[in-house]
Scaffold this active site. Sequence first.
Site, PDB file in Angstrom:
ATOM      1  CD  GLU A  35      -2.924   0.312  -0.133  1.00 37.89           C
ATOM      2  OE1 GLU A  35      -3.461   0.320  -1.082  1.00 37.89           O
ATOM      3  OE2 GLU A  35      -3.999  -1.700   0.095  1.00 37.89           O
ATOM      4  CG  ASP A 173      -6.129   1.703  -7.945  1.00 30.71           C
ATOM      5  OD1 ASP A 173      -5.679   1.139  -6.764  1.00 30.71           O
ATOM      6  OD2 ASP A 173      -6.749   3.374  -7.233  1.00 30.71           O
ATOM      7  CE1 TYR A 223      -2.144   8.388  -3.404  1.00 27.65           C
ATOM      8  CE2 TYR A 223      -2.119  10.304  -4.736  1.00 27.65           C
ATOM      9  CZ  TYR A 223      -2.267   8.870  -4.474  1.00 27.65           C
ATOM     10  OH  TYR A 223      -1.503   8.521  -5.719  1.00 27.65           O
TER      11      TYR A 223
END
Length: 382
Positions: A35, A173, A223
Site C-alpha cells: 500500500e 488501480d 495523499y
Amino acid sequence: MSAQLINDVKTTFIETFKTDPILIFSPGRINIIGEHTDYNDGFVFPAAVDKGIAAAMQKSDSNVSTAYAMDKDSHIEFELDKLKPSAQGSWENYVFGVVAEIQNRNKVIGNFNIVFRGDIPGGAGMSSSAALENSVVFGLNELFDLGLTKHDMILISQKAEHNYVGVKCGIMDQYASMFGIENNALLLDCRTVESEAYEIDFKDHELMLINTNVKHNLSDSAYNDRRSACESIAELLGIKALRDATEADLDTIKDKVTSENYQKALYVIQENNRAEKASKAIKENDLDTLGALIFQSHDGLQHQYKVSCEELDFLVDQAKANEHVLGARMMGGGFGGCTINLIAKSEAKAFGEAASIAYKNKFNKACSVYYIKLSQGTHLVN
C-alpha cells in the site's frame, strides 16, 4: 460479475437509445499487500474482484454524446470538441477525462452514448473510479477501432484521473482492473508496469472485506502530502524513487529529515519488501506467513505512514483478537474505507457478525461485510 447488473444497463440503454449496445464489465480491485508503494515505483499485489462497473455503449448519430450514471440517476450531454473538467467531485470527469486523453493521442472518436452502473461499494477503496475509466476507454477502443493496447488504455485512464479528476494516482488501480486474472493476484512492478500472476489457493480460507462506511475528508490532501514527502526523500538520496532505497540508505540522511518523514520513507521501503515476501509465501502455499505480513502492513500504515483512522484500527484489532483470522489490514488510500481479512471460511460469518456488533456499539454506526472472489479484468460481455 453480476448478470443482473449487465441486464440493467442493457435494458436501460435499449429503452433510452432504441439500439443494441456493446457491453463491458470492468472490475474493481483489492490489494492484498503493498500500500502506497505504487507511486514510489515499488511492488503492489492487487487482484481484480467480482464486483465492478457494467457499461452499455454504442455510437450515436446525434451531434452530442450522452452519459447516464444509473446509480446516481444523473445524465449529461457533451460535445467532444468542447471538453473541460466539471466541478470537482463530478462523476462525469471520469468520462470526460478518458475522452480527452484519447483525443490527446490524436485518435479520432465520434459521438457515443453510454449507460453504466456498478456494484462496488462506495468509499470502499476498491477503485470504482479506475473501473469506470477502464470501461469507457475499453468500450471506445472497441466501437471506434482505435487500436489501443491494454497498456495504452490504462495509461489513458490514469491520465484522465490526474488531469480531469485531480488525483495523482499511481497505476495499480487501472492495471489490476484491466489485467486481472480469475483466481490470481498480480505482483505488479510499478516501475516497469509489468506483473507476474500468482494463482492463490486459499484452501479453507477466504477474503472478506469490512467497510467502515467512513471517509475522513482529509484523504486527498494527505495523499498528496505523503507523495511529496516520499519524492523529497528520494531526491535527498539521489535516487529516482524510494523503490531504490534500503533501510541503510535511509539512515544516512536521518538527521536531514523530520522524524515523521523518516518513518514514512521507512514504511515504504519495508512495505515494498513485504510485497515481495508475500509473493513467495503464496508460491509456497504458506497462508500463515501471508497473514503475518498483512498484519505487519497495517501496523506500518497505522504508526509509520499514519493513514489509518480509529475505525480501521478498531476492526483490525477485532481481527487480531480472533484466532481464525490469519491477517487483516486497512486497504486503499486510508482514512476510511475497508479492512481486508484473510479468515477461515467456517468462521467468516460469525466473525463478520461479531465485528459488526462491536463496531456498532463503539461508533454508533454500521459497518458492512462483503465476500469477494478474484476475477477476470475488463472485458466484453456477450
